[in-house]
Design a protein around this motif. Sequence first.
Motif, PDB file in Angstrom:
ATOM      1  N   UNK A 110       0.806  -1.231   0.000  1.00 15.59           N
ATOM      2  CA  UNK A 110       0.000   0.000   0.000  1.00 15.59           C
ATOM      3  C   UNK A 110       0.831   1.269   0.000  1.00 15.59           C
ATOM      4  N   UNK A 111       2.113   1.134  -0.348  1.00 17.85           N
ATOM      5  CA  UNK A 111       2.989   2.315  -0.410  1.00 17.85           C
ATOM      6  C   UNK A 111       2.954   2.832  -1.851  1.00 17.85           C
ATOM      7  N   UNK A 112       2.965   4.140  -1.987  1.00 17.89           N
ATOM      8  CA  UNK A 112       2.975   4.736  -3.326  1.00 17.89           C
ATOM      9  C   UNK A 112       4.438   4.917  -3.733  1.00 17.89           C
ATOM     10  N   UNK A 113       4.830   4.283  -4.825  1.00 13.69           N
ATOM     11  CA  UNK A 113       6.264   4.303  -5.185  1.00 13.69           C
ATOM     12  C   UNK A 113       6.503   5.180  -6.405  1.00 13.69           C
ATOM     13  N   UNK A 114       7.444   6.124  -6.276  1.00 12.60           N
ATOM     14  CA  UNK A 114       7.944   6.861  -7.437  1.00 12.60           C
ATOM     15  C   UNK A 114       9.194   6.124  -7.898  1.00 12.60           C
ATOM     16  N   UNK A 115       9.096   5.505  -9.072  1.00 12.24           N
ATOM     17  CA  UNK A 115      10.243   4.744  -9.578  1.00 12.24           C
ATOM     18  C   UNK A 115      11.107   5.674 -10.420  1.00 12.24           C
ATOM     19  N   UNK A 116      12.397   5.694 -10.140  1.00 12.50           N
ATOM     20  CA  UNK A 116      13.321   6.504 -10.942  1.00 12.50           C
ATOM     21  C   UNK A 116      13.851   5.580 -12.040  1.00 12.50           C
ATOM     22  N   UNK A 117      13.460   5.856 -13.262  1.00 10.94           N
ATOM     23  CA  UNK A 117      13.691   4.901 -14.362  1.00 10.94           C
ATOM     24  C   UNK A 117      15.168   4.614 -14.576  1.00 10.94           C
ATOM     25  N   UNK A 118      15.436   3.381 -14.974  1.00 11.49           N
ATOM     26  CA  UNK A 118      16.804   2.977 -15.313  1.00 11.49           C
ATOM     27  C   UNK A 118      16.761   2.011 -16.479  1.00 11.49           C
ATOM     28  N   UNK A 119      17.901   1.829 -17.157  1.00 14.68           N
ATOM     29  CA  UNK A 119      17.930   0.977 -18.358  1.00 14.68           C
ATOM     30  C   UNK A 119      18.523  -0.409 -18.084  1.00 14.68           C
ATOM     31  N   UNK A 120      18.791  -0.753 -16.830  1.00 18.71           N
ATOM     32  CA  UNK A 120      19.361  -2.031 -16.405  1.00 18.71           C
ATOM     33  C   UNK A 120      20.796  -2.207 -16.917  1.00 18.71           C
ATOM     34  N   UNK A 121      21.412  -1.103 -17.379  1.00 17.56           N
ATOM     35  CA  UNK A 121      22.811  -1.190 -17.823  1.00 17.56           C
ATOM     36  C   UNK A 121      23.651  -0.109 -17.139  1.00 17.56           C
ATOM     37  N   UNK A 122      23.009   0.614 -16.227  1.00 19.53           N
ATOM     38  CA  UNK A 122      23.706   1.636 -15.440  1.00 19.53           C
ATOM     39  C   UNK A 122      23.272   1.502 -13.979  1.00 19.53           C
ATOM     40  N   UNK A 123      24.037   2.156 -13.100  1.00 23.46           N
ATOM     41  CA  UNK A 123      23.642   2.220 -11.702  1.00 23.46           C
ATOM     42  C   UNK A 123      22.501   3.219 -11.522  1.00 23.46           C
ATOM     43  N   UNK A 124      22.069   3.379 -10.277  1.00 22.11           N
ATOM     44  CA  UNK A 124      20.969   4.297  -9.960  1.00 22.11           C
ATOM     45  C   UNK A 124      21.285   5.695 -10.503  1.00 22.11           C
TER      46      UNK A 124
END
Length: 394
Positions: A110-124
């Motif tokens: 029930x938490x509202x998550x803001x996902x910071x997009x990534x391309x799975x080929x870089x770090x955060x």
Amino acid sequence: MIENNAQPVLRGRQFLHTPGPTIIPDRILRAMDRPALDHRGPEFLAIARHCFAGLKRIFRTEHPVTMFPAAGHGAWEAALANVLSPGDRMVIAETGAFSTWWKDMAEALGIEVDSIAGDWRHGADIAAIEAHLAEDRTRAIKAVAVVHNETSTGILSDAAGVRAAIDRVGHPALYLVDTISSLASMDFRMDEWSVDVAIGGSQKGLMLPPGMSFTAIGPKALAASKTSRMPRNYFDWAAVLPDGKTPTLPWTPPEPLIFGLVEALAMLEEEGLDACFRRHARLAEATRRAVGGWGFALNALEVSQASNSVTAIRMPDGHDAEAFRAACLARYNLVLAGGIAKLQGTIFRIGHLGDLNEAMILGTLATIETALAATGVPHQSGGINAAIAYLAED
Ligand code: PLP
């Protein structure tokens, strides 16, 4: 009577190169092989106290480190359930499959998550996290979560850099870090990096079987747990840290894992954490040299972000990483890890964390080169020579 078996029997030790579970050293296996103790008796309680103290040194923290008999997922859930309430907002940096699963879990709670997009080929993406927090003028975001080492992509995020970004914006959000596949293999500093909750697991750098998760709890997180309204019981930190300082084991603990932990801590202290990180860095670099020698690409687009605990390698176009892994297992008893979710089939991963030395990694890399040749995967020969040259000069 001796007959030929239709199925070839695989002899010798299996080379287990998943990034967890990792190879369990004989010393740890022997340490676990003992009768149960009264878990409320003085002998076991002294062992537990010794472990809690040792874990603080591994997390590099003065704050208490607690345990839950659970997979890493348990500590993930405990962290979310103790510091947040239903309807709260948090940020999770998308780095790969594990960060995505952590986000899914938060949403399920029930938490509202803001996902910071990534391309799975870089770090955060630190700049994006900073910009997102800067926009949060009402300070509605209660937590920022990062997977330090994204095991699914072989990429390390700059955990200290994320803390610096939070501080630059002056944002009060709690900082949660999953250090499951970096703890005791790559530099992690809970206190120096002002991490509020750090999460580890038994089956990676700690060289133990799966089944135990560890949570280091900082004072801001502990304070948040007093007002959190998330329903919880087994995972309530108040149960494992009743006075806020001294961890306890309120249920019947998995004693063999704790006997093994005593030995794992002894091994890490004998070697020294910094020496342990250097060993991982060296074996990882040898692996990367072999990958370059084969003419293959790392999944990490920035070599500086490539993990020292697991190397993710792009399979040449037109070749299936899963078929290659299956051949390594069937022919040579070598276990590699595959790509997860959208990376399935396109990468394979070599776990190189825990109780590993040059002979073991060279055996693995040479076996991979053999398997590439045997299965007709186009590659340059000499990857193993590049690894040998690096290890010999260093
Ligand atoms: N986070 C990371 C970075 C992991 O590598 C893993 C497992 O590999 C997990 C979380 C989940 O741990 P578990 O499978 O023990 O629940």
